[in-house]
Design a protein around this motif. Sequence first.
Motif, PDB file in Angstrom:
ATOM      1  N   ASP A  41       4.827  -7.112   7.309  1.00  0.00           N
ATOM      2  CA  ASP A  41       5.336  -5.963   6.571  1.00  0.00           C
ATOM      3  C   ASP A  41       4.904  -6.061   5.112  1.00  0.00           C
ATOM      4  OD1 ASP A  41       7.050  -7.819   5.412  1.00  0.00           O
ATOM      5  OD2 ASP A  41       8.760  -7.268   6.665  1.00  0.00           O
ATOM      6  N   PHE A  72       5.192  -6.607  15.242  1.00  0.00           N
ATOM      7  CA  PHE A  72       5.477  -5.491  14.330  1.00  0.00           C
ATOM      8  C   PHE A  72       4.479  -5.511  13.193  1.00  0.00           C
ATOM      9  CE2 PHE A  72       7.254  -3.631  10.503  1.00  0.00           C
ATOM     10  CZ  PHE A  72       7.719  -2.411  10.957  1.00  0.00           C
ATOM     11  N   ASP A  74       3.521  -2.726   9.733  1.00  0.00           N
ATOM     12  CA  ASP A  74       3.730  -1.421   9.108  1.00  0.00           C
ATOM     13  C   ASP A  74       2.473  -1.004   8.354  1.00  0.00           C
ATOM     14  OD1 ASP A  74       3.760  -2.895   6.783  1.00  0.00           O
ATOM     15  OD2 ASP A  74       5.893  -2.606   6.375  1.00  0.00           O
ATOM     16  N   SER A  75       2.567   0.072   7.591  1.00  0.00           N
ATOM     17  CA  SER A  75       1.369   0.587   6.925  1.00  0.00           C
ATOM     18  C   SER A  75       0.841  -0.388   5.874  1.00  0.00           C
ATOM     19  CB  SER A  75       1.653   1.955   6.300  1.00  0.00           C
ATOM     20  OG  SER A  75       2.620   1.858   5.279  1.00  0.00           O
ATOM     21  N   SER A  76       1.712  -1.192   5.300  1.00  0.00           N
ATOM     22  CA  SER A  76       1.249  -2.203   4.344  1.00  0.00           C
ATOM     23  C   SER A  76       0.366  -3.232   5.050  1.00  0.00           C
ATOM     24  CB  SER A  76       2.435  -2.925   3.701  1.00  0.00           C
ATOM     25  OG  SER A  76       3.243  -2.033   3.010  1.00  0.00           O
ATOM     26  N   LEU A  82      -7.227  -3.449   6.819  1.00  0.00           N
ATOM     27  CA  LEU A  82      -8.364  -2.639   6.373  1.00  0.00           C
ATOM     28  C   LEU A  82      -9.137  -3.345   5.268  1.00  0.00           C
ATOM     29  CD1 LEU A  82      -6.833   0.952   6.235  1.00  0.00           C
ATOM     30  CD2 LEU A  82      -8.773   0.228   7.636  1.00  0.00           C
ATOM     31  N   GLU A 102       1.675  -2.681  21.984  1.00  0.00           N
ATOM     32  CA  GLU A 102       1.921  -1.236  21.979  1.00  0.00           C
ATOM     33  C   GLU A 102       2.282  -0.756  20.578  1.00  0.00           C
ATOM     34  OE1 GLU A 102       4.870   2.094  23.992  1.00  0.00           O
ATOM     35  OE2 GLU A 102       4.883   0.049  24.756  1.00  0.00           O
ATOM     36  N   GLN A 103       3.046  -1.570  19.838  1.00  0.00           N
ATOM     37  CA  GLN A 103       3.450  -1.151  18.481  1.00  0.00           C
ATOM     38  C   GLN A 103       2.236  -1.052  17.566  1.00  0.00           C
ATOM     39  OE1 GLN A 103       3.750  -2.738  15.252  1.00  0.00           O
ATOM     40  NE2 GLN A 103       4.856  -0.986  14.410  1.00  0.00           N
ATOM     41  N   ARG A 106       0.376   2.016  18.450  1.00  0.00           N
ATOM     42  CA  ARG A 106       1.137   3.180  18.005  1.00  0.00           C
ATOM     43  C   ARG A 106       0.864   3.487  16.529  1.00  0.00           C
ATOM     44  NH1 ARG A 106       3.729   7.935  18.144  1.00  0.00           N
ATOM     45  NH2 ARG A 106       5.803   7.948  17.259  1.00  0.00           N
ATOM     46  N   ILE A 107       0.921   2.470  15.668  1.00  0.00           N
ATOM     47  CA  ILE A 107       0.743   2.758  14.232  1.00  0.00           C
ATOM     48  C   ILE A 107      -0.719   3.073  13.912  1.00  0.00           C
ATOM     49  CG2 ILE A 107       0.450   0.359  13.428  1.00  0.00           C
ATOM     50  CD1 ILE A 107       2.230   1.247  11.001  1.00  0.00           C
ATOM     51  N   GLU A 109      -2.576   4.756  15.885  1.00  0.00           N
ATOM     52  CA  GLU A 109      -2.671   6.160  16.305  1.00  0.00           C
ATOM     53  C   GLU A 109      -2.037   7.072  15.251  1.00  0.00           C
ATOM     54  OE1 GLU A 109      -1.310   7.698  20.437  1.00  0.00           O
ATOM     55  OE2 GLU A 109       0.348   8.038  19.075  1.00  0.00           O
ATOM     56  N   ILE A 110      -0.848   6.693  14.793  1.00  0.00           N
ATOM     57  CA  ILE A 110      -0.114   7.507  13.826  1.00  0.00           C
ATOM     58  C   ILE A 110      -0.915   7.701  12.544  1.00  0.00           C
ATOM     59  CG2 ILE A 110       1.822   7.401  12.200  1.00  0.00           C
ATOM     60  CD1 ILE A 110       3.496   6.176  14.405  1.00  0.00           C
ATOM     61  N   THR A 111      -1.507   6.617  12.065  1.00  0.00           N
ATOM     62  CA  THR A 111      -2.206   6.668  10.788  1.00  0.00           C
ATOM     63  C   THR A 111      -3.635   7.170  10.927  1.00  0.00           C
ATOM     64  OG1 THR A 111      -2.809   4.332  11.050  1.00  0.00           O
ATOM     65  CG2 THR A 111      -0.819   4.811   9.774  1.00  0.00           C
ATOM     66  N   LEU A 113      -6.082   5.527  12.132  1.00  0.00           N
ATOM     67  CA  LEU A 113      -7.004   4.459  11.762  1.00  0.00           C
ATOM     68  C   LEU A 113      -7.519   3.670  12.964  1.00  0.00           C
ATOM     69  CD1 LEU A 113      -5.162   3.218   8.558  1.00  0.00           C
ATOM     70  CD2 LEU A 113      -7.288   4.518   8.692  1.00  0.00           C
TER      71      LEU A 113
ATOM     72  N   LEU B  50      10.489   1.463  12.533  1.00  0.00           N
ATOM     73  CA  LEU B  50       9.278   1.631  11.730  1.00  0.00           C
ATOM     74  C   LEU B  50       9.525   2.607  10.580  1.00  0.00           C
ATOM     75  CD1 LEU B  50       6.262   1.172  11.209  1.00  0.00           C
ATOM     76  CD2 LEU B  50       5.771   2.891  12.972  1.00  0.00           C
ATOM     77  N   GLU B  54       9.277   1.657   6.593  1.00  0.00           N
ATOM     78  CA  GLU B  54       8.363   2.340   5.671  1.00  0.00           C
ATOM     79  C   GLU B  54       9.126   2.972   4.506  1.00  0.00           C
ATOM     80  OE1 GLU B  54       5.168   2.279   5.768  1.00  0.00           O
ATOM     81  OE2 GLU B  54       4.618   1.791   7.835  1.00  0.00           O
ATOM     82  N   PRO B 135       0.977  12.872  15.782  1.00  0.00           N
ATOM     83  CA  PRO B 135       0.822  13.467  14.455  1.00  0.00           C
ATOM     84  C   PRO B 135       0.489  14.951  14.583  1.00  0.00           C
ATOM     85  CG  PRO B 135      -0.318  11.364  14.573  1.00  0.00           C
ATOM     86  CD  PRO B 135       0.133  11.684  15.965  1.00  0.00           C
TER      87      PRO B 135
END
Lengths: 120, 146
Positions: A41, A72, A74-76, A82, A102-103, A106-107, A109-111, A113, B50, B54, B135
């Motif tokens: 995180d 887990f 997160d975006s950080s 990256l 999967e997590q 998932r992120i 996909e969400i972002t 990236l 999540l 964030e 999204p």
Amino acid sequence: MTTTNDGRRTRTVTDQRGGTVKVNVSHEGREVLAVIDGEVDADNCETLGAHIEPALGNQVDTLVLDASRLTFIDSSGITELLRLRDLMQDRGGVCRIQDPTEQVRRILEITGLGDAFAVK
Amino acid sequence: VTPPSRPGSRPFARVTFPGDRGYLRLSRATAAAFGDSIGLPEGRIDDLGLAVDEAVAWLLDAAEPGGWVEVTFEGDRARLVVDGRFHGTAGALYSHDQLIRAVLQATTESFELFDESGQRRFVLTLAGGRERRLPVSAPPGPPGDR
């Protein structure tokens, strides 16, 4: 630093602020494999990169991030991955995420990236 | 963590902790426990954790030492509201704010981020019974591209 039976040199580090992430970095030829175990995180993402980056010598052309135990992120954390990818690309190398949970999928996909890494 | 206050009231929990990112995992754990207690499906609990992670990371971006965070969870499986506040002084937000917003857009029904004179607050609304959403707009590129 230890050497395994298959010749890989490995080094394991643990986040000192609570031990939520453990990274095992090993070398084999021109490839570096980093097994990330735990949670990443905004608190420990820079620690993660700081432990992987020293292994990326000029002779390394492939960085494999084993995310099969990454429970887990997160975006950080994604931002830190990256940064490592950019380091590899700047030298003409590649950065691959292997067996993401999967997590992690998932992120990515969400972002949007997911295409930023070669995910296997 | 404050347990439900009175019989018949909507489930409620409050957690307070120092304004330090080392407590992010506490905010995730509280979100998971609350989500489980109101019967959210596993996927929605993951999204809740999540989203809270964030949002709390956003609260604490460039936060000066000495502040503290308060997060409240209130609602049920049909509609859950998470309200978070940073009590302290914070500097300018870091640039990956757009990635945080992309995650919140995908994991919540709605979200609001308030940043006025360094006083930060977020409000997240989740509809727990719904399936995960993809999204709804083009996601941002890597931070270096902005």
